[in-house]
Design an enzyme around this catalytic site. Sequence first.
Site, short mmCIF file in Angstrom:
data_model
loop_
_atom_site.label_atom_id
_atom_site.label_comp_id
_atom_site.label_asym_id
_atom_site.label_seq_id
_atom_site.Cartn_x
_atom_site.Cartn_y
_atom_site.Cartn_z
N LYS C 22 -11.11 -5.56 20.12
CA LYS C 22 -10.55 -4.27 19.73
C LYS C 22 -11.28 -3.64 18.54
O LYS C 22 -11.55 -2.44 18.53
CB LYS C 22 -9.05 -4.43 19.42
N PHE C 41 -19.92 -5.37 11.35
CA PHE C 41 -19.83 -6.61 12.12
C PHE C 41 -18.38 -7.02 12.24
O PHE C 41 -17.60 -6.79 11.31
CB PHE C 41 -20.51 -7.79 11.41
N ARG C 45 -12.18 -16.37 13.92
CA ARG C 45 -12.10 -17.81 14.13
C ARG C 45 -10.63 -18.24 14.04
O ARG C 45 -9.83 -17.61 13.37
CB ARG C 45 -12.94 -18.57 13.10
N GLU C 139 -4.67 -12.80 9.92
CA GLU C 139 -5.19 -12.18 8.70
C GLU C 139 -6.51 -11.48 8.98
O GLU C 139 -7.43 -12.08 9.53
CB GLU C 139 -5.40 -13.25 7.62
N ASN C 148 -19.28 -10.29 1.31
CA ASN C 148 -19.23 -11.42 2.24
C ASN C 148 -20.25 -12.48 1.87
O ASN C 148 -19.99 -13.69 1.94
CB ASN C 148 -19.50 -10.94 3.66
N THR C 152 -19.17 -16.32 0.94
CA THR C 152 -19.64 -17.45 1.74
C THR C 152 -20.16 -18.55 0.83
O THR C 152 -19.87 -19.73 1.01
CB THR C 152 -20.76 -16.98 2.69
N HIS C 155 -17.33 -20.19 -1.16
CA HIS C 155 -16.55 -21.06 -0.29
C HIS C 155 -17.24 -22.41 -0.12
O HIS C 155 -16.61 -23.47 -0.18
CB HIS C 155 -16.37 -20.37 1.06
#
Lengths: 207, 207, 207, 207
Positions: C22, C41, C45, C139, C148, C152, C155
């Site tokens: 969507k 983009f 997941r 979420e 981003n 990354t 994280h």
Amino acid sequence: MDRDWPTFLLPYEQAVNELKIKFRALRKEFVEKGEHTPIEFVTGRVKPVASIKEKMRRRVIDPALLEEDMQDIAGVRVQCQFVEDIYDVVGLIRERSDMHIVEERDYVTNDKPSGYRSYHVVIEYPVQMAEGEKKILAEVQIRTLAMNFWATIEHSLSYKYPKAFPEEINDRLKRAAEAAFMLDKEMSAIREEIQDAQVMYNTNRGQ
Amino acid sequence: MDRDWPTFLLPYEQAVNELKIKFRALRKEFVEKGEHTPIEFVTGRVKPVASIKEKMRRRVIDPALLEEDMQDIAGVRVQCQFVEDIYDVVGLIRERSDMHIVEERDYVTNDKPSGYRSYHVVIEYPVQMAEGEKKILAEVQIRTLAMNFWATIEHSLSYKYPKAFPEEINDRLKRAAEAAFMLDKEMSAIREEIQDAQVMYNTNRGQ
Amino acid sequence: MDRDWPTFLLPYEQAVNELKIKFRALRKEFVEKGEHTPIEFVTGRVKPVASIKEKMRRRVIDPALLEEDMQDIAGVRVQCQFVEDIYDVVGLIRERSDMHIVEERDYVTNDKPSGYRSYHVVIEYPVQMAEGEKKILAEVQIRTLAMNFWATIEHSLSYKYPKAFPEEINDRLKRAAEAAFMLDKEMSAIREEIQDAQVMYNTNRGQ
Amino acid sequence: MDRDWPTFLLPYEQAVNELKIKFRALRKEFVEKGEHTPIEFVTGRVKPVASIKEKMRRRVIDPALLEEDMQDIAGVRVQCQFVEDIYDVVGLIRERSDMHIVEERDYVTNDKPSGYRSYHVVIEYPVQMAEGEKKILAEVQIRTLAMNFWATIEHSLSYKYPKAFPEEINDRLKRAAEAAFMLDKEMSAIREEIQDAQVMYNTNRGQ
């Protein structure tokens, strides 16, 4: 001690992915040119670890020889509209320089006693891994849609009756095989008509 | 008279599809083994016909030499986390036996006056078509995420100002290039820390 | 006794697949119309079972309340070119009738002490299963490419230093966050120029 | 003046993509639970512009009423293993709250004079576009693999003989329809056996 299966299967997964892309590209090429395509569907799978182990036991395969002795860890299935297309696909494989045929088994002309029909081509296929090239074996099964329909059913039943089918089931499967065979025969009979029609169809579609 | 573009582009599309699959498989291999992957994203495209024609005019390319003289009809882009990864990816390409490098252009060490940074590798790649093998050229662009970010912007702006950027825009683009470059530098500085951490992360994820 | 995780996760997988389709369709719609797309983009997941269990322990989540208390089992990430795009994407979500916003957290305007920036939208999303409708939470994280990139890295590092980062690492991460922030700021500054240019680019591409 | 077809077709493309994802998710759900799946393959397509125009002429459709009067601009095809599965799929559609049935045509019980068999369900399906919700019509065709095989052939031939089939072709098509029908009947006869077997197969595969 058990093998590191995910790592062992990596080149097989890569081979299946590349082969699917390649056979589908052939199909696209025929459609694009407005010619009859001998390839209708392409699917592929890597044999699940449980099935590999079961087959090793059943066929008494030495773990050290797994890569050479089990030829269908990587499997690709090409489905065709007509029986005649099967031989065209085999011809296309023979001409390619990116894979090498090591064995052919023609169960179309010589169907198995069970009624199974299909053309099997075992190929040696080079995969480029991070540490270099690795050659693996893969099996390409080529069949008509009707052959595939029958084979899917027979495969499922063999899980219910692992030793042998009861006579009644066996009789029904034979009749189903005959119905599938008849469908293929009728289709071949109007094949030339259909092929002329399909070329017109694809050509018109492009407008 | 115009060329039959869809047929002309078929092997290029096939090459792009195969190359995307192959570079993504490399990524998967590193992740699966719990090692740092030098490949973060892989994208690809065939140059649109309008762009091919425009470039032929601009560069005065003889239509008969199109296949040799335009090296980026098939294009693949590999995005990396660290500048150091770029050279690892180039090393991986050099070792492969399914593609052959015909040219390398290192705009990472030697950035263009505009601020553009990227590593370009032109390869010769054999594609198997229905009538046999066809060798085509393809361009692989290897860059960090920050380099890609900047390049995307610069590419868009060049459509607005086809001749030259106004001075103000130019100054801003330079500052953006510096910010992108600084981001890459900071990242490299903590690279070893991150790589150790990522191996731990991927290993844990597999449990 | 352990839960049947594959069955439990089925509606979450389905939600992620539908949501990816969507949001990508929205992107396509903007591109097709030759307008600037706020969506660059889309990835998604389902949280791996090991991570769900770990988070349940860490946050002391009652297994009976898992579905309500863990809001990111299904996660979708939307990456944008400009900071301004983030708010456009949030606006698009607010207007949809196929999902319902239950919470918003704006870490773009109010970045976390670590330097983390991102916009989180928790939605309630109905999935049609074989036995009927099931509403699940998902979420959606919306961020620029630069945000981003930084996230990354952060994280990955948090796996190496689960308690707290050493001061040196912390300083470097802060500097990287500043470089990312500066890149976003420079980009916003030339945003209008770029947007005009991109519309022209997409329009020309369609010819 | 001609319509802006790419923009007109956007919601139809989106609907087809979402519907494919949704029917495939149902299949996955049955397989995951180790139950027989009534859904074997799912394909979909948006009607090519040339075909839309041709049908508008043939059926004398008012351009202003195109969206209501042409129900198969968005088309999804669900293929089943058994005739009985067709009705299970229809039942699943009836229960969903994300699509609304506006018409059903049962050409399975009542095959067309040509021999065509298939179950058609026309649904109203809401798509979320950038400017809000848009309801479109879509046709879901549900058939066995054998029915699909026959229909594909018949469809191709109708391009060669747009008025009527020559008698000989007609006779052969009838025989092919009978062979396809017989295959379906034989399969139904061993259906219960097969279903038990497939559940075992899928359960074992998960190990």
